[in-house]
Each structure stands twice: as structure tokens, then as C-alpha cells.
Design a protein around this motif. Structure first.
Motif, PDB file in Angstrom:
ATOM      1  N   ILE A 251       0.845  -1.192   0.000  1.00 52.24           N
ATOM      2  CA  ILE A 251       0.000   0.000   0.000  1.00 52.24           C
ATOM      3  C   ILE A 251       0.882   1.244   0.000  1.00 52.24           C
ATOM      4  N   MET A 252       0.548   2.185  -0.861  1.00 52.51           N
ATOM      5  CA  MET A 252       1.277   3.459  -0.943  1.00 52.51           C
ATOM      6  C   MET A 252       0.356   4.593  -0.491  1.00 52.51           C
ATOM      7  N   ILE A 253       0.957   5.652   0.026  1.00 49.73           N
ATOM      8  CA  ILE A 253       0.212   6.764   0.611  1.00 49.73           C
ATOM      9  C   ILE A 253       0.263   7.973  -0.312  1.00 49.73           C
ATOM     10  N   GLU A 254      -0.874   8.667  -0.409  1.00 56.58           N
ATOM     11  CA  GLU A 254      -0.921   9.928  -1.147  1.00 56.58           C
ATOM     12  C   GLU A 254      -0.682  11.063  -0.156  1.00 56.58           C
ATOM     13  N   ALA A 255       0.372  11.858  -0.377  1.00 56.40           N
ATOM     14  CA  ALA A 255       0.700  12.913   0.575  1.00 56.40           C
ATOM     15  C   ALA A 255       1.685  13.894  -0.036  1.00 56.40           C
ATOM     16  N   HIS A 256       1.719  15.095   0.524  1.00 53.32           N
ATOM     17  CA  HIS A 256       2.700  16.105   0.117  1.00 53.32           C
ATOM     18  C   HIS A 256       4.033  15.838   0.807  1.00 53.32           C
ATOM     19  N   SER A 257       3.972  15.534   2.108  1.00 52.62           N
ATOM     20  CA  SER A 257       5.178  15.161   2.853  1.00 52.62           C
ATOM     21  C   SER A 257       5.343  13.650   2.741  1.00 52.62           C
ATOM     22  N   GLY A 280      -1.128  22.593   9.108  1.00 55.59           N
ATOM     23  CA  GLY A 280      -1.307  23.289   7.841  1.00 55.59           C
ATOM     24  C   GLY A 280      -0.851  24.740   7.908  1.00 55.59           C
ATOM     25  N   ARG A 281      -0.993  25.319   9.084  1.00 49.64           N
ATOM     26  CA  ARG A 281      -0.567  26.709   9.281  1.00 49.64           C
ATOM     27  C   ARG A 281       0.952  26.819   9.295  1.00 49.64           C
ATOM     28  N   HIS A 282       1.611  25.846   9.902  1.00 49.61           N
ATOM     29  CA  HIS A 282       3.064  25.914  10.062  1.00 49.61           C
ATOM     30  C   HIS A 282       3.813  25.243   8.913  1.00 49.61           C
ATOM     31  N   PHE A 283       3.212  24.186   8.333  1.00 48.15           N
ATOM     32  CA  PHE A 283       3.880  23.427   7.276  1.00 48.15           C
ATOM     33  C   PHE A 283       2.895  23.213   6.122  1.00 48.15           C
ATOM     34  N   PRO A 284       2.532  24.267   5.399  1.00 53.06           N
ATOM     35  CA  PRO A 284       1.489  24.154   4.361  1.00 53.06           C
ATOM     36  C   PRO A 284       1.869  23.183   3.249  1.00 53.06           C
ATOM     37  N   ASP A 285       0.868  22.430   2.770  1.00 52.31           N
ATOM     38  CA  ASP A 285       1.132  21.448   1.713  1.00 52.31           C
ATOM     39  C   ASP A 285       1.242  22.102   0.336  1.00 52.31           C
ATOM     40  N   THR A 286       1.253  23.436   0.318  1.00 54.57           N
ATOM     41  CA  THR A 286       1.484  24.168  -0.933  1.00 54.57           C
ATOM     42  C   THR A 286       2.951  24.589  -1.064  1.00 54.57           C
ATOM     43  N   SER A 287       3.729  24.314  -0.012  1.00 50.77           N
ATOM     44  CA  SER A 287       5.124  24.742  -0.006  1.00 50.77           C
ATOM     45  C   SER A 287       6.050  23.615  -0.469  1.00 50.77           C
ATOM     46  N   LYS A 288       6.938  23.926  -1.421  1.00 45.21           N
ATOM     47  CA  LYS A 288       7.905  22.937  -1.898  1.00 45.21           C
ATOM     48  C   LYS A 288       8.904  22.565  -0.795  1.00 45.21           C
ATOM     49  N   LEU A 298       9.516  17.453  10.969  1.00 40.22           N
ATOM     50  CA  LEU A 298       8.457  18.401  11.320  1.00 40.22           C
ATOM     51  C   LEU A 298       8.101  18.296  12.800  1.00 40.22           C
ATOM     52  N   LEU A 299       8.053  17.052  13.319  1.00 37.38           N
ATOM     53  CA  LEU A 299       7.772  16.875  14.744  1.00 37.38           C
ATOM     54  C   LEU A 299       8.859  17.525  15.589  1.00 37.38           C
ATOM     55  N   ASP A 300      10.103  17.423  15.155  1.00 38.05           N
ATOM     56  CA  ASP A 300      11.199  18.061  15.887  1.00 38.05           C
ATOM     57  C   ASP A 300      10.996  19.573  15.939  1.00 38.05           C
ATOM     58  N   LYS A 301      10.511  20.163  14.848  1.00 34.07           N
ATOM     59  CA  LYS A 301      10.240  21.607  14.837  1.00 34.07           C
ATOM     60  C   LYS A 301       9.124  21.961  15.825  1.00 34.07           C
ATOM     61  N   VAL A 302       8.103  21.100  15.895  1.00 32.66           N
ATOM     62  CA  VAL A 302       7.012  21.330  16.855  1.00 32.66           C
ATOM     63  C   VAL A 302       7.534  21.206  18.287  1.00 32.66           C
ATOM     64  N   MET A 303       8.401  20.210  18.536  1.00 36.80           N
ATOM     65  CA  MET A 303       8.950  20.023  19.875  1.00 36.80           C
ATOM     66  C   MET A 303       9.844  21.197  20.281  1.00 36.80           C
ATOM     67  N   GLN A 304      10.497  21.841  19.322  1.00 41.64           N
ATOM     68  CA  GLN A 304      11.267  23.038  19.638  1.00 41.64           C
ATOM     69  C   GLN A 304      10.344  24.146  20.130  1.00 41.64           C
ATOM     70  N   MET A 305       9.173  24.289  19.509  1.00 43.08           N
ATOM     71  CA  MET A 305       8.170  25.245  20.004  1.00 43.08           C
ATOM     72  C   MET A 305       7.714  24.843  21.405  1.00 43.08           C
TER      73      MET A 305
END
Length: 380
Positions: A251-257, A280-288, A298-305
Motif C-alpha cells: 500500500i502506498m500513501i498519497e501525501a505532500h510530505s 497546515g498553518r506551520h507546514f502548508p502542503d502548498t510549499s515545496k 516536522l515533529l522536531d520543529k514542533v517540539m522546539q516550540m
């Protein structure tokens, strides 16, 4: 005014003061055992050891705990504890229970530097006051002789982290030379071992004087909870990753990340506790920038906050909802990952999986859901 009773036995939140430090160490995933050093004089030692054993039983704590009698000086007590450590022990953290307000993050910072290869690591803070050296004159007046540059001075704290073999050698040298030291880093300096300074914590106060007891006044805590929910479609182009664990499935996942639905739900729950919106506010799926990025980054960035907030994480309940693949073979590995990433023990994290009995889009094998509920306390 100096305290009249031993600081470690002052009552704080219905337990002796040393218990506060014990709990912080116990809940760190990097700590594999604790040695408690109590004054050697009887019946003080027996009473303290019995009280400690009762507290450990009451809280169902299972980490190995050893007891040790202290010596005449602090350095003697530390040496006795080092001699008590099991032969399998390679590194130690030495702490003064008169500093009950340090956090698990400080333990993590110290251990990470040990893992980098340093043999002595201590927390420190820059000085805010100007320091004066002085001499005493014949009439006992104190006259300033020098003003050191405080930019090159730091006040140090505990816990301090060391390689056990080197610290044992250092303490043996101190005993042989009959040296007087004020902390264990000083012993390592005598052995010629570099001591690394890292940033300490401003709230890591030491109880020294009677006036310091005000710091023990009960702190108010506000319970906080955060809820996170995420969904990802199947039949995409991303490998199946869940909680940082790669699943053996077609099974494969559809995702931006990378499409780690469980980590995404967890991040939303953590952000909810901090009232900081959603991923979505911090890591928008429209951003390359975030395309195909690991959710662990990304979780590490949240843990820094999180580490900058006044919140202490206490529990996480994680639920995975899908019809296929089977999640049960992976839950223990996912749980261990979560313990490491969040700095919690296995008693503080629950990971479970369920199906929707063939109903809905998960039942139709269209995708996967995850729900996260985290609990925390906020210091007011």
C-alpha cells in the motif's frame, strides 16, 4: 540565614524535596537506574531509605534504585555512589537534590553531548552580576583587588554528566591528593579532562538559605489537553510510514510530505495544547519546502516550540484507524519511537489500532486515519 535542617528532607508537595529530582530523572528515557545517597548517620539513613522505598512502591516505579550512605564531604558521598554503580554502567549524571526544579530537557541536552563523545558536560549560565576579588586588610576590611571579565565567567549547575571510568579516576586522584573540590567537574579538571559547558536553566535554582524556601511554595498547574486528527488516501506514491516506522506493505500513501498520518495527528495535538493552530498553518502542503519531507523533522520543529512553552507533557494516547494493513505487529516499535521522540516513558504513551468494521472510506481501503490525544500541565 542558613537552613537548620538538611535541605533534601524539606517537605515539598507532600514528599521530601529530593523526591522532586527523583521523579524528573525517573521519567527521562535516558535514565536506566538511580542511586540515592543519604546521610550515613543512623537513624537518619534508615528512615530516609525506608521512606524512599515506600514512595517508590506507592508510585509503582520499576526503574532499578540503589541506596548508598554518604560521606563526610560532598565529594566523599559522590565517590561512595560511584562505587555503588553496577559494572554495566558507563555514564553517570551527578545531581544535588537542593536543585529540584531542573527539567527532563536538561537531561536530554547533557546525554546528547555524552553521546557525541564528550566525557564531562555541565550546565551553566552567564553571570548577571559583576564579580569582585578582594583582600582582607589588617583591620579586617575588604579591599577590591581585581574585577574579572564576567564575559568569561559562568555559574554552574547540576545535574552534571560524565563518563563513569574517567570520573572514578578523577575522584581517586582527589582522594589520593587530599584535594577539596566543590563540584565533580572540578575533579575532572584535576585529571586534565576537558569539561564542556552547555546552557543551563534559569529556573534550576538551588535551595541554600532560609529565604529560598519561598521557591518551594506550591506552584499552580493548569491541566491542558490537545486533540489531533489526520487522514491520508491510499494509492499514492509515498511508502507507508507510521509513527516513524516503515511498514512492510504494498500500500502506498498519497501525501505532500511523507504521509505519516500518526505523526501528523500528534503534531496537531501538541499544537492544540499550545494554542498555535495546526500543521497546515506551520507546514502548508502548498510549499515545496515540505514536499516529501520526513514527518520526524516536522515533529522536531514542533517540539522546539514546545520546549519554549511553559507546558510539561504528561501523556499521549494514539489511535490508528484502518482496515489494512495489520498494525498490531508494529505498535510496540511505534511506541518506542514515540517515547524517544517525546521524552516520555512507556507508561506515559499508549498506541493502539482499530478498524471500522469494513465501513466508511477506511473499510473500503481508500485510506487511513489517526487520532491523537495528549495531556499536559501548564505552570502558572
Amino acid at each position: 540565614m542558613q537552613l537548620e535542617i538538611k535541605k533534601q528532607f524539606l517537605k515539598y508537595q507532600n514528599a521530601p524535596l529530593w523526591w522532586q529530582s527523583f521523579k524528573t530523572f525517573y521519567h527521562s528515557p535516558f535514565i536506566h537506574g538511580i542511586i540515592l545517597v543519604f546521610p550515613a548517620d543512623e537513624p537518619c539513613y534508615t528512615k530516609a531509605a525506608e521512606e524512599a522505598a515506600a514512595l517508590i512502591r506507592e508510585h509503582n516505579y520499576t526503574l532499578p534504585v540503589l541506596f548508598c550512605k554518604g560521606g563526610e564531604e560532598r565529594q566523599d558521598s559522590v565517590y561512595n555512589a560511584l562505587c555503588t554503580a553496577p559494572s554495566s554502567c558507563s555514564h553517570v549524571l551527578v545531581h544535588d537534590s537542593a536543585r529540584p526544579f531542573f527539567t527532563a530537557k536538561l537531561i536530554t541536552d547533557l546525554v546528547q553531548k555524552l553521546e557525541d563523545g564528550h566525557k564531562a558536560v555541565i550546565p551553566s549560565l552567564p553571570l548577571s552580576d559583576t564579580i569582585k576579588e578582594f583582600a582582607v586588610t589588617g583591620d579586617f576590611s575588604k579591599i577590591v583587588t581585581n574585577t574579572p571579565n564576567r564575559n568569561f565567567l559562568r555559574s554552574v549547575q547540576t545535574p552534571q554528566a560524565f563518563s563513569l571510568p574517567e570520573l572514578m579516576k578523577a575522584h581517586k586522584l582527589v582522594r589520593e591528593e587530599k584535594l577539596s573540590i566543590t563540584d565533580d567537574a572540578m575533579a575532572m579538571e584535576e585529571l586534565g579532562i576537558p569539561v564542556l559547558l552547555i546552557d543551563g536553566e534559569t529556573n534550576n535554582h538551588k535551595i541554600t538559605y532560609k529565604e529560598d524556601l519561598k521557591m518551594l511554595e506550591k506552584t499552580s498547574f493548569l491541566p491542558v489537553s490537545g486533540y489531533g486528527y489526520d487522514v491520508h488516501k491510499y494509492n499514492g506514491n509515498r511508502p507507508f510510514v507510521l509513527g516513524g516506522v516503515a511498514l512492510d506493505t504494498d500500500i502506498m500513501i498519497e501525501a505532500h510530505s511523507d504521509g505519516d498520518v500518526l505523526i501528523h495527528a500528534l503534531m496537531d495535538a501538541l499544537l492544540s495544547c499550545m494554542a498555535l493552530g495546526d500543521i497546515g498553518r506551520h507546514f502548508p502542503d502548498t510549499s515545496k519546502e515540505f514536499e516529501n519531507i520526513s514527518s520526524l523533522i516536522l515533529l522536531d520543529k514542533v517540539m522546539q516550540m514546545w520546549n519554549k512553552s511553559k507546558l510539561t507533557l504528561t501523556h499521549a494516547d494514539l489511535t490508528i484507524i484502518c482496515q489494512k494493513p495489520k498494525i498490531a505487529p508494529y505498535t510496540e516499535q511505534i511506541k518506542k519511537n514515540m517515547c524517544r521522540l517525546l521524552g516520555l516513558t512507556e507508561e506515559q504513551i499508549n498506541v493502539k489500532a482499530t478498524t471500522e468494521e469494513g465501513l466508511g472510506f477506511t473499510g473500503n481501503l481508500q485510506g487511513i486515519k489517526a487520532v491523537a490525544l495528549v495531556s499536559a500541565v501548564k505552570i502558572l
